[in-house]
Design an enzyme around this catalytic site. Structure first.
Site, PDB file in Angstrom:
ATOM      1  N   LYS A  15       0.888  -1.108  -0.152  1.00 17.18           N
ATOM      2  CA  LYS A  15       0.090  -0.003  -0.070  1.00 17.18           C
ATOM      3  C   LYS A  15       0.824   1.184  -0.041  1.00 17.18           C
ATOM      4  CE  LYS A  15      -2.085  -1.234   3.852  1.00 17.18           C
ATOM      5  NZ  LYS A  15      -1.388  -2.236   4.231  1.00 17.18           N
ATOM      6  N   ARG A  90      -9.890   0.688   7.675  1.00 14.20           N
ATOM      7  CA  ARG A  90      -9.479  -0.830   7.868  1.00 14.20           C
ATOM      8  C   ARG A  90     -10.611  -1.517   8.837  1.00 14.20           C
ATOM      9  NH1 ARG A  90      -3.499   0.231   8.219  1.00 14.20           N
ATOM     10  NH2 ARG A  90      -2.866  -1.622   9.435  1.00 14.20           N
ATOM     11  N   ARG A 129      11.599  -6.355   4.464  1.00 11.94           N
ATOM     12  CA  ARG A 129      11.452  -4.614   4.405  1.00 11.94           C
ATOM     13  C   ARG A 129      12.360  -3.862   5.365  1.00 11.94           C
ATOM     14  NH1 ARG A 129       5.626  -1.858   5.547  1.00 11.94           N
ATOM     15  NH2 ARG A 129       5.744  -2.866   7.444  1.00 11.94           N
ATOM     16  N   ARG A 165      10.914  -1.930  10.668  1.00 15.40           N
ATOM     17  CA  ARG A 165       9.965  -1.292  11.631  1.00 15.40           C
ATOM     18  C   ARG A 165       9.701  -2.394  12.684  1.00 15.40           C
ATOM     19  NH1 ARG A 165       4.823   0.184   8.291  1.00 15.40           N
ATOM     20  NH2 ARG A 165       4.063  -1.061   9.514  1.00 15.40           N
ATOM     21  N   ARG A 176      -1.097  -8.850  12.892  1.00  7.95           N
ATOM     22  CA  ARG A 176      -1.597  -8.055  11.836  1.00  7.95           C
ATOM     23  C   ARG A 176      -2.281  -8.743  10.752  1.00  7.95           C
ATOM     24  NH1 ARG A 176       3.940  -5.607  10.619  1.00  7.95           N
ATOM     25  NH2 ARG A 176       2.955  -4.429   9.016  1.00  7.95           N
TER      26      ARG A 176
HETATM   27  P1  AP5 Z   1       4.662  -1.542   1.986  1.00  4.27           P
HETATM   28  O1  AP5 Z   1       4.560  -0.566   0.912  1.00  4.27           O
HETATM   29  O2  AP5 Z   1       5.571  -0.994   2.984  1.00  4.27           O
HETATM   30  O3  AP5 Z   1       3.446  -2.375   2.292  1.00  4.27           O
HETATM   31  P2  AP5 Z   1       2.126  -1.746   3.512  1.00  4.27           P
HETATM   32  O4  AP5 Z   1       1.014  -2.385   2.650  1.00  4.27           O
HETATM   33  O5  AP5 Z   1       2.248  -0.318   3.152  1.00  4.27           O
HETATM   34  O6  AP5 Z   1       2.607  -2.645   4.659  1.00  4.27           O
HETATM   35  P3  AP5 Z   1       2.320  -2.042   6.111  1.00  4.27           P
HETATM   36  O7  AP5 Z   1       3.266  -3.046   7.057  1.00  4.27           O
HETATM   37  O8  AP5 Z   1       2.832  -0.434   6.081  1.00  4.27           O
HETATM   38  O9  AP5 Z   1       0.947  -2.144   6.391  1.00  4.27           O
HETATM   39  P4  AP5 Z   1       0.127  -2.013   7.627  1.00  4.27           P
HETATM   40  O10 AP5 Z   1      -1.258  -2.108   7.048  1.00  4.27           O
HETATM   41  O11 AP5 Z   1       0.522  -3.394   8.489  1.00  4.27           O
HETATM   42  O12 AP5 Z   1       0.748  -1.054   8.571  1.00  4.27           O
HETATM   43  P5  AP5 Z   1       0.433   0.544   8.851  1.00  4.27           P
HETATM   44  O13 AP5 Z   1       1.723   1.326   8.742  1.00  4.27           O
HETATM   45  O14 AP5 Z   1      -0.677   1.114   7.891  1.00  4.27           O
HETATM   46  O15 AP5 Z   1       5.625  -3.037   1.251  1.00  4.27           O
HETATM   47  C1  AP5 Z   1       6.151  -3.894   2.212  1.00  4.27           C
HETATM   48  C2  AP5 Z   1       7.491  -4.373   1.610  1.00  4.27           C
HETATM   49  O16 AP5 Z   1       7.243  -5.136   0.244  1.00  4.27           O
HETATM   50  C3  AP5 Z   1       8.444  -3.527   1.388  1.00  4.27           C
HETATM   51  O17 AP5 Z   1       9.778  -4.027   1.446  1.00  4.27           O
HETATM   52  C4  AP5 Z   1       8.182  -3.226  -0.133  1.00  4.27           C
HETATM   53  O18 AP5 Z   1       9.442  -2.781  -0.850  1.00  4.27           O
HETATM   54  C5  AP5 Z   1       7.971  -4.749  -0.520  1.00  4.27           C
HETATM   55  N1  AP5 Z   1       7.008  -4.602  -1.880  1.00  4.27           N
HETATM   56  C6  AP5 Z   1       6.067  -3.847  -2.275  1.00  4.27           C
HETATM   57  N2  AP5 Z   1       5.174  -4.037  -3.355  1.00  4.27           N
HETATM   58  C7  AP5 Z   1       6.065  -5.315  -3.749  1.00  4.27           C
HETATM   59  C8  AP5 Z   1       5.903  -6.081  -4.829  1.00  4.27           C
HETATM   60  N3  AP5 Z   1       5.045  -5.969  -5.969  1.00  4.27           N
HETATM   61  N4  AP5 Z   1       6.738  -7.005  -5.030  1.00  4.27           N
HETATM   62  C9  AP5 Z   1       7.613  -7.428  -4.006  1.00  4.27           C
HETATM   63  N5  AP5 Z   1       7.705  -6.524  -3.009  1.00  4.27           N
HETATM   64  C10 AP5 Z   1       7.021  -5.485  -2.849  1.00  4.27           C
HETATM   65  O19 AP5 Z   1      -0.210   0.519  10.148  1.00  4.27           O
HETATM   66  C11 AP5 Z   1       0.677   0.202  11.330  1.00  4.27           C
HETATM   67  C12 AP5 Z   1      -0.195  -0.062  12.621  1.00  4.27           C
HETATM   68  O20 AP5 Z   1      -0.904   1.308  12.835  1.00  4.27           O
HETATM   69  C13 AP5 Z   1      -1.467  -1.156  12.653  1.00  4.27           C
HETATM   70  O21 AP5 Z   1      -0.901  -2.278  12.939  1.00  4.27           O
HETATM   71  C14 AP5 Z   1      -2.130  -0.274  13.509  1.00  4.27           C
HETATM   72  O22 AP5 Z   1      -1.510  -0.681  14.918  1.00  4.27           O
HETATM   73  C15 AP5 Z   1      -2.088   1.220  13.333  1.00  4.27           C
HETATM   74  N6  AP5 Z   1      -3.125   1.661  12.417  1.00  4.27           N
HETATM   75  C16 AP5 Z   1      -2.894   2.388  11.297  1.00  4.27           C
HETATM   76  N7  AP5 Z   1      -3.843   2.604  10.787  1.00  4.27           N
HETATM   77  C17 AP5 Z   1      -5.061   2.081  11.211  1.00  4.27           C
HETATM   78  C18 AP5 Z   1      -6.474   2.339  10.939  1.00  4.27           C
HETATM   79  N8  AP5 Z   1      -6.978   2.735  10.071  1.00  4.27           N
HETATM   80  N9  AP5 Z   1      -7.280   1.834  12.200  1.00  4.27           N
HETATM   81  C19 AP5 Z   1      -6.512   1.584  13.432  1.00  4.27           C
HETATM   82  N10 AP5 Z   1      -5.238   1.431  13.531  1.00  4.27           N
HETATM   83  C20 AP5 Z   1      -4.532   1.684  12.358  1.00  4.27           C
HETATM   84 MG    MG Z   2       2.565   1.165   5.019  1.00  2.00          MG
END
Ligand code: AP5
Ligand code: MG
Length: 227
Positions: A15, A90, A129, A165, A176
């Site tokens: 994402k 989400r 990552r 991270r 997660r």
């Molecule tokens: P990356 O682009 O970093 O993936 P991502 O989907 O952004 O993953 P996140 O871990 O950021 O998602 P998340 O939802 O767990 O975390 P968030 O920060 O939103 O890519 C991942 C890896 O894959 C990278 O190394 C990249 O290079 C590689 N990659 C990408 N595309 C690829 C491809 N096509 N092929 C190969 N490799 C690829 O949330 C963190 C925390 O915050 C949550 O756990 C929660 O506690 C809280 N939180 C955030 N939003 C909310 C919400 N709306 N409600 C409640 N709590 C929330």
């Molecule tokens: Mg992310």
């Protein structure tokens, strides 16, 4: 008027990677709830104490708090011309809240871009990552390694020290993923029912190939006058 875009997908689906590219290509803000929360943690704000246990364990921050933060962010002037929302909504409640917020301003979401990836591939991606705490660049030691060896950022003219991270541990990734399947995945149906869902299966696609597919969708919408 720019597009209002939501990016859906499991943790590690890509994402952030796609949101950064889409936002840069359209010069629109990339609004990531995860990044907003991590910024609070880094600055040790009052909110940080409240959200830290959820983020550390890989659980969702409560809907009420998350929705209030997003509502405030979307009112800022830079969001007037559209935005890319990453990591929100989400839960069904968050999706309904976003719909209501937009409705109150006679606005509508244009599209929910959904990245589907198998759980096995998610674990591969998240364990490899690395992120730059200075500029926010996202790397993968396997698929998208930094040019300056494994430790320094090489994007955006930055030389920040790359880090893992804190929530990219085996146990937190499991939690997660569990929450994604239980609470977040059902909102795909919410957007499908509204005709807004566009899914790309990304297991065997590079980030560039996923971006090309999303661009096709977005450009077609823009050409049809939806933006
Ligand atoms: P990356 O682009 O970093 O993936 P991502 O989907 O952004 O993953 P996140 O871990 O950021 O998602 P998340 O939802 O767990 O975390 P968030 O920060 O939103 O890519 C991942 C890896 O894959 C990278 O190394 C990249 O290079 C590689 N990659 C990408 N595309 C690829 C491809 N096509 N092929 C190969 N490799 C690829 O949330 C963190 C925390 O915050 C949550 O756990 C929660 O506690 C809280 N939180 C955030 N939003 C909310 C919400 N709306 N409600 C409640 N709590 C929330
Ligand atoms: Mg992310």
């Amino acid at each position: 008027m720019g597009l209002r875009i939501v990016l859906l997908g499991a943790p590690g689906a890509g994402k952030g990677t796609q949101a950064q590219r889409i936002a840069a290509a359209r010069k629109m803000p990339h609004v990531s709830t995860g990044d907003i929360f991590r910024d609070h943690l880094q600055r040790k704000t009052d909110l940080a104490r409240e959200i830290e246990p959820y983020m550390e364990s890989g659980s969702l921050v409560p809907d009420e708090l998350t929705c209030a933060i997003v509502a405030q962010r979307l009112c800022e002037p830079d969001c007037r011309g559209g935005y890319v929302l990453d990591g929100f909504p989400r839960s069904l409640r968050q999706a309904e809240t976003l719909e209501r917020l937009l409705g109150e301003r006679t606005e509508k979401l244009d599209v929910a871009l959904d990245i589907q990836v198998s759980d096995h591939e998610i674990v591969e991606r998240l364990t490899a990552r690395r992120v730059c705490p200075e500029c926010g660049a996202i790397y993968n030691l396997k698929y998208d390694p930094p040019r300056n060896g494994d430790t320094r950022c090489s994007k955006n003219g930055c030389t920040g020290t790359l880090m893992r991270r804190p929530d990219d541990t085996a146990e937190t990734i499991r939690q997660r993923l569990l929450i994604y399947h239980e609470t977040t995945e059902p909102i795909r149906m919410f957007y499908d029912e509204r005709g807004l869902l566009r899914t790309v299966v990304s297991d065997n696609l590079t980030p560039e190939a996923v971006f090309v597919k999303f661009e096709e969708i977005l450009c077609a919408m823009e050409a049809a006058g939806k933006a």
